[in-house]
Write an enzyme that holds these catalytic residues in place. Sequence first.
Site, mmCIF file in Angstrom:
data_model
loop_
_atom_site.group_PDB
_atom_site.id
_atom_site.type_symbol
_atom_site.label_atom_id
_atom_site.label_comp_id
_atom_site.label_asym_id
_atom_site.label_seq_id
_atom_site.Cartn_x
_atom_site.Cartn_y
_atom_site.Cartn_z
ATOM 1 N N LYS A 87 13.082 -23.839 -10.817
ATOM 2 C CA LYS A 87 12.198 -24.110 -9.525
ATOM 3 C C LYS A 87 12.636 -23.567 -8.411
ATOM 4 C CE LYS A 87 9.742 -27.796 -7.107
ATOM 5 N NZ LYS A 87 9.364 -29.162 -7.031
ATOM 6 N N LYS A 132 8.806 -21.527 -11.714
ATOM 7 C CA LYS A 132 7.996 -21.647 -10.514
ATOM 8 C C LYS A 132 8.381 -21.081 -9.174
ATOM 9 C CE LYS A 132 6.372 -25.542 -7.775
ATOM 10 N NZ LYS A 132 6.694 -26.993 -7.502
HETATM 11 C C1 PBG Z 1 7.517 -30.635 -5.444
HETATM 12 C C2 PBG Z 1 6.637 -29.924 -5.755
HETATM 13 C C3 PBG Z 1 6.278 -28.741 -5.260
HETATM 14 C C4 PBG Z 1 5.185 -28.241 -5.884
HETATM 15 C C5 PBG Z 1 5.046 -29.205 -6.946
HETATM 16 N N1 PBG Z 1 5.806 -30.107 -6.839
HETATM 17 C C6 PBG Z 1 6.739 -28.028 -3.838
HETATM 18 C C7 PBG Z 1 7.726 -28.480 -3.030
HETATM 19 O O1 PBG Z 1 9.019 -28.078 -3.360
HETATM 20 O O2 PBG Z 1 7.681 -28.878 -2.102
HETATM 21 C C8 PBG Z 1 4.524 -27.041 -5.251
HETATM 22 C C9 PBG Z 1 3.253 -26.746 -6.122
HETATM 23 C C10 PBG Z 1 2.394 -25.736 -5.399
HETATM 24 O O3 PBG Z 1 2.774 -25.106 -4.275
HETATM 25 O O4 PBG Z 1 1.245 -25.385 -5.631
HETATM 26 N N2 PBG Z 1 8.130 -31.844 -6.288
#
Ligand code: PBG
Length: 336
Positions: free
Chosen positions: A207, A260
């Site tokens: 991520k 991601k």
């Molecule tokens: C955080 C989380 C994030 C997303 C899903 N779970 C982003 C973040 O780090 O703030 C992002 C998903 C999206 O942008 O569609 N736990």
Amino acid sequence: MAPLQLARLRKSKVLRDWVSQTNLSLKNIIAPYFVVSGKNIERPIKAMPGIFHLSVDRLLKELEEFKQINAILLFSLPESKNNTASQSYKKDGIIQKAIQAVKKNFPWMIVISDVCLCGYTLHGHCGIIENLKFKDKKVKSQFKIQNYKINEEKTREVLAKIALSHAESGADLVAPSAMVDCQVKVIRQALDKRGFNHTGILAYSAKYASNFYGPFREALNSAPVFDDRKTYQLDFRNSDEALREIECDLTEGADIVMVKPALSYLDIIHQVKEKFKVPIAAYSVSGEYSMIKKFSQNPETEKKLALEILTSIKRAGADFIITYWAKELKEWLKEV
Ligand code: PBG
């Protein structure tokens, strides 16, 4: 030898479909949903046109109309936040109720739940930060915080509690996304200890600290109040790091790993597939969605762009795609 004529197999639509190597299917699409408390609520999320905050009853109604989807990923917006994230693991919390209701009404549906703290803490970070003095988001402008530290041990404890509460509610897979080292191991142990050895883990393994999460953070009101997530999410200049994260999570017991965002990280998806031969989910995130929505201006252009993007994610090696276009895909794939 006769000169190559590669266009020979492109002559008609039937021929092109016949030789196509990558085909999207609703079967391996995961639809994300944002659940809120209350009844009969369907509140548009401004930053993500076409996506809504839904109360549990409206989520069920939506799924009734969208039976073709096999898997959903649930997020919830709690009624209140605090810096212990205690709303996240309540037995009767919003997401817990949503999981129970979906599994009761659609037992065959694969319910995946996001396991993180950022939606539940006032500071918006994904972990526990001790000794913070502020209590309200409003003070953020005057607030300068230095030398704060995420307490990893305590964060893992909370993540395990969240995962257990989701498993008890009936989640098929929990999806830890806090990017704290060893989160998968601790969650796997906690689940097994309580007899949930059939509850799977879809790990947000690679991520990245991405700038494409903006609209999502607006939807969850989860943007960090101070600093950013670069101390725990991956640096987008790196790829080896992603492979190491994936390897770690697999060793710790992840059933499916995630890359991601998706679009700027197709090379990572491809490398992970080549190297590990395990199920990979790719998250086509909020910024990728909203960017195309805003750019395309009309549904036909949006459809064409979205299909090209989602197909490229699959072509790169993703087995599952999490996408806000899930509902549109149902219509689009009928026509393709
Ligand atoms: C955080 C989380 C994030 C997303 C899903 N779970 C982003 C973040 O780090 O703030 C992002 C998903 C999206 O942008 O569609 N736990």
